[in-house]
Design an enzyme around this catalytic site. Structure first.
Site, PDB file in Angstrom:
ATOM      1  N   SER A 151     -40.673 -30.746   6.467  1.00  0.00           N
ATOM      2  CA  SER A 151     -41.336 -29.935   7.485  1.00  0.00           C
ATOM      3  C   SER A 151     -40.317 -29.273   8.422  1.00  0.00           C
ATOM      4  O   SER A 151     -39.519 -28.462   7.980  1.00  0.00           O
ATOM      5  CB  SER A 151     -42.330 -30.817   8.242  1.00  0.00           C
ATOM      6  OG  SER A 151     -43.196 -30.058   9.041  1.00  0.00           O
ATOM      7  N   ASP A 193     -51.568 -28.353   1.330  1.00  0.00           N
ATOM      8  CA  ASP A 193     -50.799 -28.458   2.574  1.00  0.00           C
ATOM      9  C   ASP A 193     -51.286 -27.414   3.571  1.00  0.00           C
ATOM     10  O   ASP A 193     -51.222 -26.218   3.312  1.00  0.00           O
ATOM     11  CB  ASP A 193     -49.315 -28.259   2.273  1.00  0.00           C
ATOM     12  CG  ASP A 193     -48.407 -28.698   3.411  1.00  0.00           C
ATOM     13  OD1 ASP A 193     -48.821 -28.583   4.578  1.00  0.00           O
ATOM     14  OD2 ASP A 193     -47.285 -29.152   3.119  1.00  0.00           O
ATOM     15  N   HIS A 250     -49.428 -32.137   3.313  1.00  0.00           N
ATOM     16  CA  HIS A 250     -48.141 -32.157   4.011  1.00  0.00           C
ATOM     17  C   HIS A 250     -47.467 -33.527   4.001  1.00  0.00           C
ATOM     18  O   HIS A 250     -46.260 -33.634   3.751  1.00  0.00           O
ATOM     19  CB  HIS A 250     -48.369 -31.699   5.454  1.00  0.00           C
ATOM     20  CG  HIS A 250     -47.152 -31.171   6.135  1.00  0.00           C
ATOM     21  ND1 HIS A 250     -46.566 -29.961   5.819  1.00  0.00           N
ATOM     22  CD2 HIS A 250     -46.390 -31.684   7.147  1.00  0.00           C
ATOM     23  CE1 HIS A 250     -45.525 -29.742   6.592  1.00  0.00           C
ATOM     24  NE2 HIS A 250     -45.392 -30.777   7.408  1.00  0.00           N
TER      25      HIS A 250
END
Length: 395
Positions: A168, A338, A371
């Site tokens: 991320s 995601d 995610h």
């Protein structure tokens, strides 16, 4: 996966308690003692000082449980967590499922970075975290100062170029650094899990509402510099966001990151004992700018004169992803569910890298992953980490 919590008011109380406490029971002993040594691994605590004075915590797992303790000839790998997390993110799952432990058992010299503001990285040469100036940074500074400091330290300690795994925000910072030709002397390869560069097409309703409502801007304007905010400001923020149409705070992780497929209730329980870690409100303003505009630039002060003071130009400089050296080995792991690292945003990034050396760029697309599955999924060891290890082996 488990839903945390089922009552939105409990969510408010939970997040505010985290923010007010600033530390949880597991963190009191530090990451090494609470999460690594308890699994039978050797762990060392290190400190790194950045060029702008921040003192950052760095943990090292020099060997696996059954491997030679000598670090000679072992290749170092640096793991960098995402937003409002810390190095615990890589250690939550059992050893056969957690990337940090898997890498150690496979013979790598594992280093765990903690971004400024997190519990292990709240030191500074002259500033206290109670000083608003301590929080005057965004991911611009993570790319310009934190990552180079980590890379240089690991390189100096090991004498080796460094493999990197980011998740991320940990991907955005390394992409920004690479686009400016930083790290070239210390980086061996970079693996990007749930890669973030463009953010204009995120599907998380919670994230979009937060950005469009300028909630972080409002907190910053009111003098709140540490995020998530404490006390009444934190309560008001979560109450506002969770009351918006389309936002379901009964499953907070899914509301933010997308419907993760493969995270166990045990892992969910553990990660909520370590998050949210602090970041700066200014960092949240910067990310909100990116969501609203769909651009990748340095922080925009919104007044040409102030931008001129900082950048010697009227608008913030653009991070040009196409300027990343074409021979840097890159691994992309991204998922079809995601909500933060949206497939369309990832494709825009990959399009910028269309001239990259084909044998130096690997894509690992997992349709059912959201995610957090990339660092906490129970089957990520097979879906993602096996291909990642193959990639490392080639570089």
């Amino acid at each position: 996966m488990a839903k945390y919590p089922s009552n939105p008011l409990l969510l408010v109380a939970l997040l505010c308690a985290f923010a007010a406490a600033g530390i949880n029971s597991l963190d009191q002993n530090g990451i090494c003692k609470s999460l690594v040594e308890t699994q039978g691994y050797t762990c060392q605590d290190h400190q790194v000082t950045t060029g702008d004075g921040y003192i950052l915590g760095l943990q090292r797992i020099p060997s696996g449980r059954s491997s030679n303790n000598s670090t000679a000839q072992k290749l170092p790998v640096l793991l960098q967590h995402g937003l409002t997390m810390d190095a615990a993110a890589w250690l939550i799952n059992p050893p056969d499922q957690a990337l940090a432990f898997i890498l150690a058992d496979k013979g790598f010299d594992v280093w765990l970075a903690n971004a400024r503001g997190t519990q292990a990285s709240r030191g500074h040469q002259s500033l206290s975290t109670n000083d608003p100036t301590y929080w005057e940074w965004t991911w611009d500074q993570l790319a310009a100062y934190d990552l180079p400091a980590f890379f240089n330290y690991v390189n100096n300690q090991t004498g080796q170029k460094v493999h990197y795994v980011g998740h991320s925000l940990g991907t955005l910072s390394v992409l920004a650094a690479l686009s400016q030709q930083k790290l070239s002397n210390t980086l061996r390869s970079a693996a990007l899990l749930s890669p973030v560069a463009y953010l204009g097409q995120i599907t998380t309703v919670l994230g979009k509402i937060s950005a469009q409502s300028h909630s972080a801007d409002g907190l910053y304007a009111s003098g709140i510099r540490e995020y998530p905010p404490q006390g009444v400001a934190g309560q008001n923020l979560v109450t506002f966001l969770c009351s918006q149409p389309g936002v379901d705070c009964s499953n907070f992780m899914a509301a933010v990151t997308g419907p993760n497929c493969c995270i166990t209730p045990t892992s969910s329980n553990l990660i909520f004992q370590h998050i949210p870690q602090s970041t700066s409100t200014k960092n949240m303003v910067h990310l909100s700018e990116m969501i609203r505009r769909g651009t990748i630039t340095m922080f925009d002060y919104n007044f040409p004169a102030i931008n001129m003071q900082h950048y010697n130009q009227l608008t913030p400089p653009v991070y040009n992803m196409a300027s990343i050296s074409k021979d840097v080995p890159l691994f992309f792991g991204y998922g079809g569910r995601d909500a933060l690292s949206d497939v369309n945003d990832v494709k825009a990034l990959l399009n910028d890298l269309s001239d990259h050396d084909k044998d130096k760029l690997v894509e690992q697309y997992v349709e059912e992953y959201a995610h957090m599955d990339f660092i906490m999924g129970g089957n990520a060891n097979k879906k993602v980490y096996d291909p990642l290890l193959t990639f490392f082996g080639q570089h």
